[in-house]
Motif scaffolding. Sequence first.
Motif, PDB file in Angstrom:
ATOM      1  N   ILE A  41       0.631  -1.119   0.145  1.00 19.26           N
ATOM      2  CA  ILE A  41       0.073   0.147   0.156  1.00 19.26           C
ATOM      3  C   ILE A  41       0.335   1.592  -0.058  1.00 19.26           C
ATOM      4  O   ILE A  41       0.390   2.197  -0.088  1.00 19.26           O
ATOM      5  N   GLY A  42       1.899   1.146   0.606  1.00 19.48           N
ATOM      6  CA  GLY A  42       2.893   2.340   0.829  1.00 19.48           C
ATOM      7  C   GLY A  42       3.381   2.470  -0.357  1.00 19.48           C
ATOM      8  O   GLY A  42       3.553   3.866  -1.015  1.00 19.48           O
ATOM      9  N   LEU A  43       3.627   1.768  -1.411  1.00 22.12           N
ATOM     10  CA  LEU A  43       4.443   2.411  -2.880  1.00 22.12           C
ATOM     11  C   LEU A  43       3.432   1.931  -3.430  1.00 22.12           C
ATOM     12  O   LEU A  43       3.687   2.624  -4.403  1.00 22.12           O
ATOM     13  N   ALA A  44       2.406   1.762  -3.560  1.00 18.90           N
ATOM     14  CA  ALA A  44       1.349   2.876  -4.468  1.00 18.90           C
ATOM     15  C   ALA A  44       1.014   3.166  -4.136  1.00 18.90           C
ATOM     16  O   ALA A  44       0.563   4.326  -4.873  1.00 18.90           O
ATOM     17  N   LEU A  45       0.834   3.724  -2.936  1.00 17.42           N
ATOM     18  CA  LEU A  45       0.667   5.397  -2.640  1.00 17.42           C
ATOM     19  C   LEU A  45       1.521   6.351  -3.302  1.00 17.42           C
ATOM     20  O   LEU A  45       1.661   7.595  -3.318  1.00 17.42           O
ATOM     21  N   ILE A  46       3.186   5.934  -2.926  1.00 19.55           N
ATOM     22  CA  ILE A  46       4.303   6.363  -3.286  1.00 19.55           C
ATOM     23  C   ILE A  46       4.115   7.003  -5.187  1.00 19.55           C
ATOM     24  O   ILE A  46       4.092   8.337  -5.713  1.00 19.55           O
ATOM     25  N   ALA A  47       3.739   5.954  -5.611  1.00 18.45           N
ATOM     26  CA  ALA A  47       3.967   5.212  -7.123  1.00 18.45           C
ATOM     27  C   ALA A  47       2.419   6.440  -7.918  1.00 18.45           C
ATOM     28  O   ALA A  47       2.311   6.348  -9.152  1.00 18.45           O
ATOM     29  N   ALA A  48       1.596   6.558  -7.320  1.00 24.89           N
ATOM     30  CA  ALA A  48       0.280   7.247  -7.619  1.00 24.89           C
ATOM     31  C   ALA A  48       0.422   8.879  -8.298  1.00 24.89           C
ATOM     32  O   ALA A  48      -0.494   8.661  -9.046  1.00 24.89           O
ATOM     33  N   PRO A  49       0.919   9.521  -7.272  1.00 26.69           N
ATOM     34  CA  PRO A  49       1.255  10.809  -8.194  1.00 26.69           C
ATOM     35  C   PRO A  49       1.381  10.777  -9.449  1.00 26.69           C
ATOM     36  O   PRO A  49       1.124  11.623 -10.517  1.00 26.69           O
ATOM     37  N   SER A  50       2.514   9.656  -9.843  1.00 22.88           N
ATOM     38  CA  SER A  50       2.912   9.738 -11.127  1.00 22.88           C
ATOM     39  C   SER A  50       1.715   9.130 -12.434  1.00 22.88           C
ATOM     40  O   SER A  50       1.744   9.447 -12.892  1.00 22.88           O
TER      41      SER A  50
END
Length: 173
Positions: free
Chosen positions: A16-25
């Motif tokens: 989930i943390g990785l998905a949130l970090i990559a979500a803005p891109s």
Amino acid sequence: MTRHLPIRLAVALVGIGLALIAAPSWAGPQGSAAPTPQTGQKPLVTKPGPAPATPAAPDSYSYRAEGRRDPFVSLLNRGMDPRQRKAEGVTGLLAGDVVLKGVLQNRGTYLAIVQGPDGKRQYIVHPNDRFADGVVKAITADSMLILQEVNDPLSLTKQREIRKTLRAVEEVK
């Protein structure tokens, strides 16, 4: 099953943390979406701005020595090469390339007849005449002495004597 629960929970949190970090891109640039048209209004069209400047590629590469030698220059042909000179007459000949063909005596002084490396032309030289890489020091009845300038930066001697004779000297066994 309860033993693996903390590991599964940790893996899920990391995902989930990785998905949130990559979500803005993934969402694209923010604020670039055009507003939705309301009733009776024309849709707002945004014009693309100028393209971002790309860095210009250099025209060609040039070597900057900065105190070092150029690695693409041959070590064998360093400095000035006398063969590159295109002087006419005796001054264009190298001392090692001439052949002594004859000696003349004129009013008490000797003159030498030398032949160039091509074998076609012959020249008359006097004492103190210059070659491309040397000077005629003396002419005797059967030889000519040339003081050749050595163009080698590693050599300790800067001049050497070359003796050209009319006849080949026979070695005694």
